[in-house]
Design a protein around this motif. Sequence first.
Motif, PDB file in Angstrom:
ATOM      1  N   ASP A   8       0.798  -1.239   0.068  1.00  0.00           N
ATOM      2  CA  ASP A   8      -0.055  -0.067  -0.024  1.00  0.00           C
ATOM      3  C   ASP A   8       0.953   1.292  -0.045  1.00  0.00           C
ATOM      4  O   ASP A   8       0.508   2.360  -0.008  1.00  0.00           O
ATOM      5  CB  ASP A   8      -0.966   0.112   1.081  1.00  0.00           C
ATOM      6  CG  ASP A   8      -0.390   0.057   2.404  1.00  0.00           C
ATOM      7  OD1 ASP A   8       0.808   0.326   2.793  1.00  0.00           O
ATOM      8  OD2 ASP A   8      -1.077  -0.023   3.356  1.00  0.00           O
ATOM      9  N   ASP A   9       2.330   1.298   0.200  1.00  0.00           N
ATOM     10  CA  ASP A   9       2.948   2.294   0.142  1.00  0.00           C
ATOM     11  C   ASP A   9       2.677   3.251   1.137  1.00  0.00           C
ATOM     12  O   ASP A   9       3.020   4.568   1.057  1.00  0.00           O
ATOM     13  CB  ASP A   9       3.126   3.213  -1.407  1.00  0.00           C
ATOM     14  CG  ASP A   9       3.633   2.377  -2.365  1.00  0.00           C
ATOM     15  OD1 ASP A   9       4.740   1.523  -1.958  1.00  0.00           O
ATOM     16  OD2 ASP A   9       3.136   2.102  -3.535  1.00  0.00           O
ATOM     17  N   ASN A  10       1.922   3.123   2.399  1.00  0.00           N
ATOM     18  CA  ASN A  10       1.759   3.796   3.542  1.00  0.00           C
ATOM     19  C   ASN A  10       3.069   3.881   4.258  1.00  0.00           C
ATOM     20  O   ASN A  10       3.171   3.093   5.202  1.00  0.00           O
ATOM     21  CB  ASN A  10       0.542   3.533   4.211  1.00  0.00           C
ATOM     22  CG  ASN A  10       0.284   4.628   5.302  1.00  0.00           C
ATOM     23  OD1 ASN A  10       1.204   5.349   5.801  1.00  0.00           O
ATOM     24  ND2 ASN A  10      -1.019   4.338   5.917  1.00  0.00           N
ATOM     25  N   ASN A  11       3.903   4.518   4.215  1.00  0.00           N
ATOM     26  CA  ASN A  11       5.337   4.624   4.938  1.00  0.00           C
ATOM     27  C   ASN A  11       5.105   5.509   6.270  1.00  0.00           C
ATOM     28  O   ASN A  11       6.126   5.314   7.010  1.00  0.00           O
ATOM     29  CB  ASN A  11       6.324   5.361   4.141  1.00  0.00           C
ATOM     30  CG  ASN A  11       6.776   4.540   2.838  1.00  0.00           C
ATOM     31  OD1 ASN A  11       6.794   3.423   2.695  1.00  0.00           O
ATOM     32  ND2 ASN A  11       7.112   5.248   1.748  1.00  0.00           N
ATOM     33  N   SER A  12       3.828   5.809   6.723  1.00  0.00           N
ATOM     34  CA  SER A  12       3.751   6.150   7.992  1.00  0.00           C
ATOM     35  C   SER A  12       3.361   5.091   9.139  1.00  0.00           C
ATOM     36  O   SER A  12       3.472   5.190  10.341  1.00  0.00           O
ATOM     37  CB  SER A  12       2.528   7.238   7.906  1.00  0.00           C
ATOM     38  OG  SER A  12       1.307   6.723   7.728  1.00  0.00           O
ATOM     39  N   VAL A  13       3.185   3.912   8.599  1.00  0.00           N
ATOM     40  CA  VAL A  13       3.052   2.820   9.219  1.00  0.00           C
ATOM     41  C   VAL A  13       4.192   1.822   9.377  1.00  0.00           C
ATOM     42  O   VAL A  13       4.859   1.607   8.313  1.00  0.00           O
ATOM     43  CB  VAL A  13       1.748   2.075   8.703  1.00  0.00           C
ATOM     44  CG1 VAL A  13       1.178   0.777   9.312  1.00  0.00           C
ATOM     45  CG2 VAL A  13       0.493   2.868   8.544  1.00  0.00           C
ATOM     46  N   GLU A  17       3.880  -4.094   9.605  1.00  0.00           N
ATOM     47  CA  GLU A  17       2.310  -4.354   9.401  1.00  0.00           C
ATOM     48  C   GLU A  17       2.111  -5.031   8.031  1.00  0.00           C
ATOM     49  O   GLU A  17       2.820  -4.972   7.191  1.00  0.00           O
ATOM     50  CB  GLU A  17       1.760  -2.965   9.616  1.00  0.00           C
ATOM     51  CG  GLU A  17       1.846  -2.544  11.074  1.00  0.00           C
ATOM     52  CD  GLU A  17       0.944  -3.138  12.115  1.00  0.00           C
ATOM     53  OE1 GLU A  17      -0.049  -3.760  11.529  1.00  0.00           O
ATOM     54  OE2 GLU A  17       1.336  -2.963  13.183  1.00  0.00           O
ATOM     55  N   HIS A  19       0.288  -3.986   5.347  1.00  0.00           N
ATOM     56  CA  HIS A  19       0.244  -2.780   4.181  1.00  0.00           C
ATOM     57  C   HIS A  19      -0.546  -3.395   3.139  1.00  0.00           C
ATOM     58  O   HIS A  19      -0.019  -3.467   1.968  1.00  0.00           O
ATOM     59  CB  HIS A  19       1.714  -2.863   3.795  1.00  0.00           C
ATOM     60  CG  HIS A  19       2.520  -1.812   4.838  1.00  0.00           C
ATOM     61  ND1 HIS A  19       2.355  -0.393   4.628  1.00  0.00           N
ATOM     62  CD2 HIS A  19       3.295  -2.001   5.752  1.00  0.00           C
ATOM     63  CE1 HIS A  19       3.179   0.115   5.628  1.00  0.00           C
ATOM     64  NE2 HIS A  19       3.521  -0.886   6.256  1.00  0.00           N
ATOM     65  N   SER A  21      -3.126  -3.537   0.261  1.00  0.00           N
ATOM     66  CA  SER A  21      -3.563  -2.430  -0.554  1.00  0.00           C
ATOM     67  C   SER A  21      -5.189  -2.722  -0.964  1.00  0.00           C
ATOM     68  O   SER A  21      -5.733  -2.046  -1.604  1.00  0.00           O
ATOM     69  CB  SER A  21      -2.773  -2.290  -1.767  1.00  0.00           C
ATOM     70  OG  SER A  21      -3.020  -3.541  -2.528  1.00  0.00           O
ATOM     71  N   GLN A 112       6.109  -1.236  -9.036  1.00  0.00           N
ATOM     72  CA  GLN A 112       5.114  -1.229  -7.757  1.00  0.00           C
ATOM     73  C   GLN A 112       5.841  -2.591  -6.675  1.00  0.00           C
ATOM     74  O   GLN A 112       6.417  -3.479  -7.352  1.00  0.00           O
ATOM     75  CB  GLN A 112       3.875  -1.480  -8.044  1.00  0.00           C
ATOM     76  CG  GLN A 112       3.163  -0.367  -8.392  1.00  0.00           C
ATOM     77  CD  GLN A 112       1.253  -0.652  -8.525  1.00  0.00           C
ATOM     78  OE1 GLN A 112       1.099  -1.328  -9.497  1.00  0.00           O
ATOM     79  NE2 GLN A 112       0.813  -0.359  -7.423  1.00  0.00           N
TER      80      GLN A 112
END
Length: 178
Positions: A8-13, A17, A19, A21, A112
């Motif tokens: 999911d490319d959410n680097n704040s997590v 975890e 991740h 998408s 990706q």
Amino acid sequence: MVATYFFDDNNSVDFREPHYSGQDVTLEHLGKLGVLYKYLPSQSDVDSLAEERAYKNRDVVNLSPASFANDEEKLLEKLNVFYKEHLHEDEEIRYCLDGSGYFDIKDSTIDQWIRVRLDKHDLLIVPAGIFHRFTVTTDNYIKALRLFQDEPKWQAINKPEADQNPVRKNYLATLQSA
């Protein structure tokens, strides 16, 4: 069944975890990238694969806080090394004996990351020259068998120097000819 999906490319997590998408990836898609997955429920299955692919050496790696005198910060330091985008000049073969972990595989055709969760009895073969990274899950534990065709070695080549590596260029050429 192994979980494979776009990261999911959410680097704040935390990278440990899932991740997820919401977009699954097929094993056929991984195969087109040269990545092979197998479920091998017994040691004899692993031994047969090792013989078939001429893997002559092996070792076992344990990653957990206990591996670092129960110091989770030391574990995290090691995981940060494994989580850097890198490649190897030899294929990377990992068989999960216990615990769980994530291999992130870079699909260079679409730029990706694909996340592959490995659990007990899962085996992943990552081709030489493909960018990838690794971490444990939030359980902070994996025991993995590493298989090698020659002497055991683990030398990561990180970006940006990896971009010019001949093994990387050969890998990219196989994608173009497929």
